[in-house]
Design an enzyme around this catalytic site. Structure first.
Site, mmCIF file in Angstrom:
data_model
loop_
_atom_site.group_PDB
_atom_site.id
_atom_site.type_symbol
_atom_site.label_atom_id
_atom_site.label_comp_id
_atom_site.label_asym_id
_atom_site.label_seq_id
_atom_site.Cartn_x
_atom_site.Cartn_y
_atom_site.Cartn_z
ATOM 1 N N GLY A 26 -5.610 33.114 9.100
ATOM 2 C CA GLY A 26 -6.788 32.220 8.961
ATOM 3 C C GLY A 26 -6.543 31.126 7.944
ATOM 4 N N HIS A 122 -2.972 23.344 18.432
ATOM 5 C CA HIS A 122 -1.648 24.178 18.990
ATOM 6 C C HIS A 122 -0.500 23.391 18.248
ATOM 7 C CE1 HIS A 122 1.064 25.833 21.795
ATOM 8 N NE2 HIS A 122 1.682 24.849 21.979
HETATM 9 C C1 GRF Z 1 -1.614 27.950 13.958
HETATM 10 O O1 GRF Z 1 -0.245 27.750 13.843
HETATM 11 C C2 GRF Z 1 -2.270 27.321 15.314
HETATM 12 O O2 GRF Z 1 -1.554 26.496 15.582
HETATM 13 C C3 GRF Z 1 -2.012 28.488 16.033
HETATM 14 O O3 GRF Z 1 -1.897 29.698 15.374
HETATM 15 C C4 GRF Z 1 -1.751 29.645 14.098
HETATM 16 C C5 GRF Z 1 -2.818 30.101 13.091
HETATM 17 O O4 GRF Z 1 -2.623 30.116 11.832
HETATM 18 N N1 GRF Z 1 -3.062 28.337 17.391
HETATM 19 P P1 GRF Z 1 -3.775 30.457 10.813
HETATM 20 O O5 GRF Z 1 -4.162 31.992 11.330
HETATM 21 O O6 GRF Z 1 -4.864 29.620 10.916
HETATM 22 O O7 GRF Z 1 -2.825 30.610 9.520
#
Ligand code: GRF
Length: 217
Positions: A26, A122
């Site tokens: 998160g 992404h």
């Molecule tokens: C991020 O790298 C995002 O691009 C991908 O999942 C990851 C989530 O990371 N969809 P976090 O949980 O927000 O640290």
């Protein structure tokens, strides 16, 4: 004085309400909480997860944001789980559903119910390197530049209309941890920026031609 107060009251009534879905650590949720929540009329009104132990839920609770968990195993199938989650989201009067590391495919019914009101981030320059481990895909492909994409969610995997993209140079040495760090730092800037633009009403789907996004200056 009276006019100012009336405007502020009006702003609070018409706050742009978002729900964030997250499965993991998160850090993008945290960036949204730190940079957007409670500012410029944007409110995070809920955080939901498929994982009861997701760190994202702790971050939400730390910010006083209501949370809910919809584990796949509690429902007959994905459609039933997503219907329950959609009901919870709608009960909160939400303008935008924000996927931030949500590691479940959404049912077609869920996507249709919130058509053009779901966004995802992404870690690559879509349409290059869609799907899982986009950072690993970029390293394996030997590119020197990758990046980050914020896009609307459609029924495909990372195929929806692109809203914002930012390039990231692959660090010398091509070290995975170093690339992850710079990609995530870029995400933490780009996602709040894109959501703020949507909240301001500056992002719309083109009315004719192939499905694409128009940004109003
Ligand atoms: C991020 O790298 C995002 O691009 C991908 O999942 C990851 C989530 O990371 N969809 P976090 O949980 O927000 O640290």
């Amino acid at each position: 004085m009276w006019l100012l107060r009336a405007l502020r009251e009006d702003a609070s009534v018409s706050a742009f309400r978002i729900v964030v879905l997250a499965s993991g650590s998160g850090t993008n949720l945290q960036a949204i909480l730190d940079r957007l929540h409670g500012r410029d009329g944007v409110e995070v009104v809920g955080v939901a997860s498929d994982k009861p132990r997701a760190q994202a839920l702790e971050r939400a609770q730390g910010a006083g944001v209501e949370t809910a968990v919809f584990p796949r195993g509690d429902y007959a199938d994905r459609t039933a789980r997503d219907a329950a989650m959609a009901g919870w989201i709608e009960s909160r009067g939400v303008n935008l559903v924000v996927l931030a590391g949500y590691m479940q495919l959404l049912s077609d019914e869920f996507v249709a119910r919130f058509r053009n009101r779901i966004v995802n981030i992404h870690p690559a320059l879509l349409p290059t390197f869609p799907g899982l481990d986009a950072i690993g895909q970029a390293l394996a492909a030997g590119v020197d530049v990758t990046g980050v994409t914020v896009h609307f969610v459609d029924e495909g995997v990372d195929t929806g209309p692109v809203i914002l993209q930012r390039e990231v140079a692959v660090p010398a040495g091509r070290d995975r941890e170093a690339l992850e760090a710079v990609v995530h730092a870029t995400e933490h800037e780009l996602y709040p920026e894109a959501i703020r633009m949507i909240a301001e009403g500056r992002v719309r789907i083109a009315e004719s031609g192939p499905v694409s996004v128009v940004i109003d200056e």
